[in-house]
Design an enzyme around this catalytic site. Sequence first.
Site, short mmCIF file in Angstrom:
data_model
loop_
_atom_site.label_atom_id
_atom_site.label_comp_id
_atom_site.label_asym_id
_atom_site.label_seq_id
_atom_site.Cartn_x
_atom_site.Cartn_y
_atom_site.Cartn_z
CG ASN A 410 -38.52 19.97 -44.76
OD1 ASN A 410 -38.84 19.40 -45.80
ND2 ASN A 410 -37.81 21.10 -44.77
CD GLU A 411 -35.06 20.61 -47.30
OE1 GLU A 411 -35.43 20.47 -48.48
OE2 GLU A 411 -34.60 21.69 -46.85
CG ASN A 412 -34.27 19.33 -39.35
OD1 ASN A 412 -34.14 20.32 -40.09
ND2 ASN A 412 -35.21 19.28 -38.42
CB SER A 456 -38.88 14.11 -46.18
OG SER A 456 -38.98 14.15 -47.58
#
Length: 799
Positions: A410-412, A456
């Site tokens: 998530n978002e990395n 994502s």
Amino acid sequence: MKDVTQLHEGWNLRYEDALLPAQVPGCVHSDLLAAGVIPDPFIGLDETEVAWVGRRSWSYVTTLGHDSGHERSELVFDGLDTAAEILLDGASLGSTRNMHRVHRFDVTGRTGSLEVRFASAYDEADRVRALTGERPNVYPEPFQYIRKMACSFGWDWGPTVVTAGMWRPVRLEHWSTARLAEVRPLVTVDGTTGRVELHVRAARTASGAGRRLTLRATVAGAVAETSFEGEEAALRIEVAEPELWWPRGYGAQPLYGLDVELLDESGESLDSWTRRIGFRSVTVDRSADEHGTGFTFVVNGVRIFARGVNWIPDDVLPSRVTPERYRTRLTQAAEANIDLVRIWGGGIYEDDAFYDVCDELGLMVWQDFLFACAAYPEEQPLRGEVEAEARDNVVRLMTHASLVLWNGNNENLWGFRDWDWEAPLAGDSWGEGYYLGVLPRIVAESDPTRPYTAGSPWSGSWDHHPNDPRHGTHHSWEVWNRQDYAEYRSDVPRFCAEFGWQAPPALATLRRALPGEELAPDSPGMLHHQKAEDGNGKLNRGIERHFGLPEGDFDRWHYLAQVVQARAVSAGIEHWRSHWPVCAGTVVWQLNDCWPVSSWAAIDGDGRLKPLFHELRRVYADRLLSLVPTEDGPVLALDNQSGGTWRTSVTLRRADADGTVLKEATFDLEAAARTVVRLVVPASLLPGTGSSKELLLADADGLRAVHVPVYDKEFAYPEPAYDVRVEPHGDGGAVDVVVTARTLVRDLLLQADRLAPAAAADRGLTTLLPGEEVRIAVTGWSGDDVTAVRRALFSVGAV
């Protein structure tokens, strides 16, 4: 046959000089709460009073005794949170460093005092950080250095409650000759044939080494078996014309029992394994086109607009989440017309009970691997833990038909590009090797039947910005953080995997969590139960922009905050759905909460439904009628995600603020299955540009869409007037509240929990013209006090 003994009784927690009764599965916090040692961290400011619990070591003890008569006995922990050493009669059996793995220890012929010592998660994180070096993250907590539920350390919707304990079951397994160590069924569909390609690994005792064993599998009446002498075996079963598993709204969810048995040379059963599977195909179409790069789920050959929500752990103490609670929450999701649940990467791989319910309800599951909002070291000791954890959970979860996607993080990837990580990292590892190397390799080796995406948001490669809305998945957070929700309409992402707007929880939830507090937006408890950066400032700016900020009126502020949340999310979904198939899905942040808090959730921390929940039910319905603002005026959109043609008559009315209809026209429209029809509203029906006295309404098949051309605070709403009556149901446990409008009534809301804490209404925001009536079913309250009902009713035009 293998014998299994659950070890859930007889545990104690050492605290100071005492032994406190311990619940297993459970955690230190729940045991200390039960013993009255600590206050409830969910109440008032007491989160700060329990911070010390996560900063010290803890020990659980019991007595291990058995006489199995088998060759091998193993102590199995399905979940140890997190850095633990296991001792039997003072001798170490081993240590663990991962909350998300199963751990197994040989205790053959051994009995005595069993102790599980947990180090502070902070101490373990500090130890790893000293080995790997510093890495950036979005919060001042060390969650990226320990394989533990990241949101234990707090998030912008969650408390800092750093747990320890045996959070999943503990058991003894006694076995002889061999046992099933791993079962991987690859379930596919080829034309009208269902296939199960079964890969099995067996563990053997010394006496069982080299002996010929038989593997037998049964599904849907088909049987296959094979013999083998080593550790691994494979076989294939074919099922003629199986019923296909479909996401909800697209078909049924038939599940087939898959039974696997391991037998010795004499035919005696040594071990067995049973799961439910479903036959279906799933891919993600990531083809390039004139709009960019797509991201569309395709199940059984059918392209799907995913109507999704993000899921966080339903309790910050996850051992408290029961199968019944999973079923309640996921049934609520289905009732809101949701068909996809994304399990977010800062939480946990949920219990099998979660996925079982999703299998039954047709809720597609998008599963993040557990990396979120941080740069993660790729060196040891973390790298080996990450590999083992990923293999454990891919194998455990791959049986579930509902699971449709593995997601790396998530978002990395976005964080590396945009959040000023690159300079401080100075070339150090940060997780890219996991997302683009380790994890896709493990998925390809263990579960090639499902798609994998690196993250994502992710545009598919470094050729595009990771969060480019034209390519792959997109997270929309400029809205809420900096922009009004009208800006959702400025682009059409290919798949919007995160977006949302905050609102406070229900009033009854606040009163339980903040007892005795005089509630105000900035009262101490309200601010403590608001974890987002400048969260109240953003709430207030949203209210002020649309309505003006009510000063000194908490009830009005509370209602308007919930209205803005519902309107914001519906604005995004209505716009993006109207652009199907370019946009192929929306995943709202978020479905649920892990404690009572102001957040983006549709269901608050006490399980009460916010107005957003009812709005999701409307905008995620198979058939959606909407008036979507554009630069050239509102467009009528008929979005039909059902499997049949939608033929309807749509009535468009331009009305005055007092409800007088100024112009009316009816249009016969037809939308084929899985299509959208857009109609430019004729100029004669449009309210005047910037008009504060005219609005547009669209009605069809009991659905209504409303367009007001100015901010609500600029519109000449009349003082709302309506009649109220209460009609009891025959069983006496519920009533209907019937409201009849005498003026235009915009966004009428009955906050049923104001009638009784357990009361709930079956609908959310409703707009009525003069003379129209709405019937609101209320459960959990059987009163007849119309005055009390009126106090629980709110609308936009009220002052």
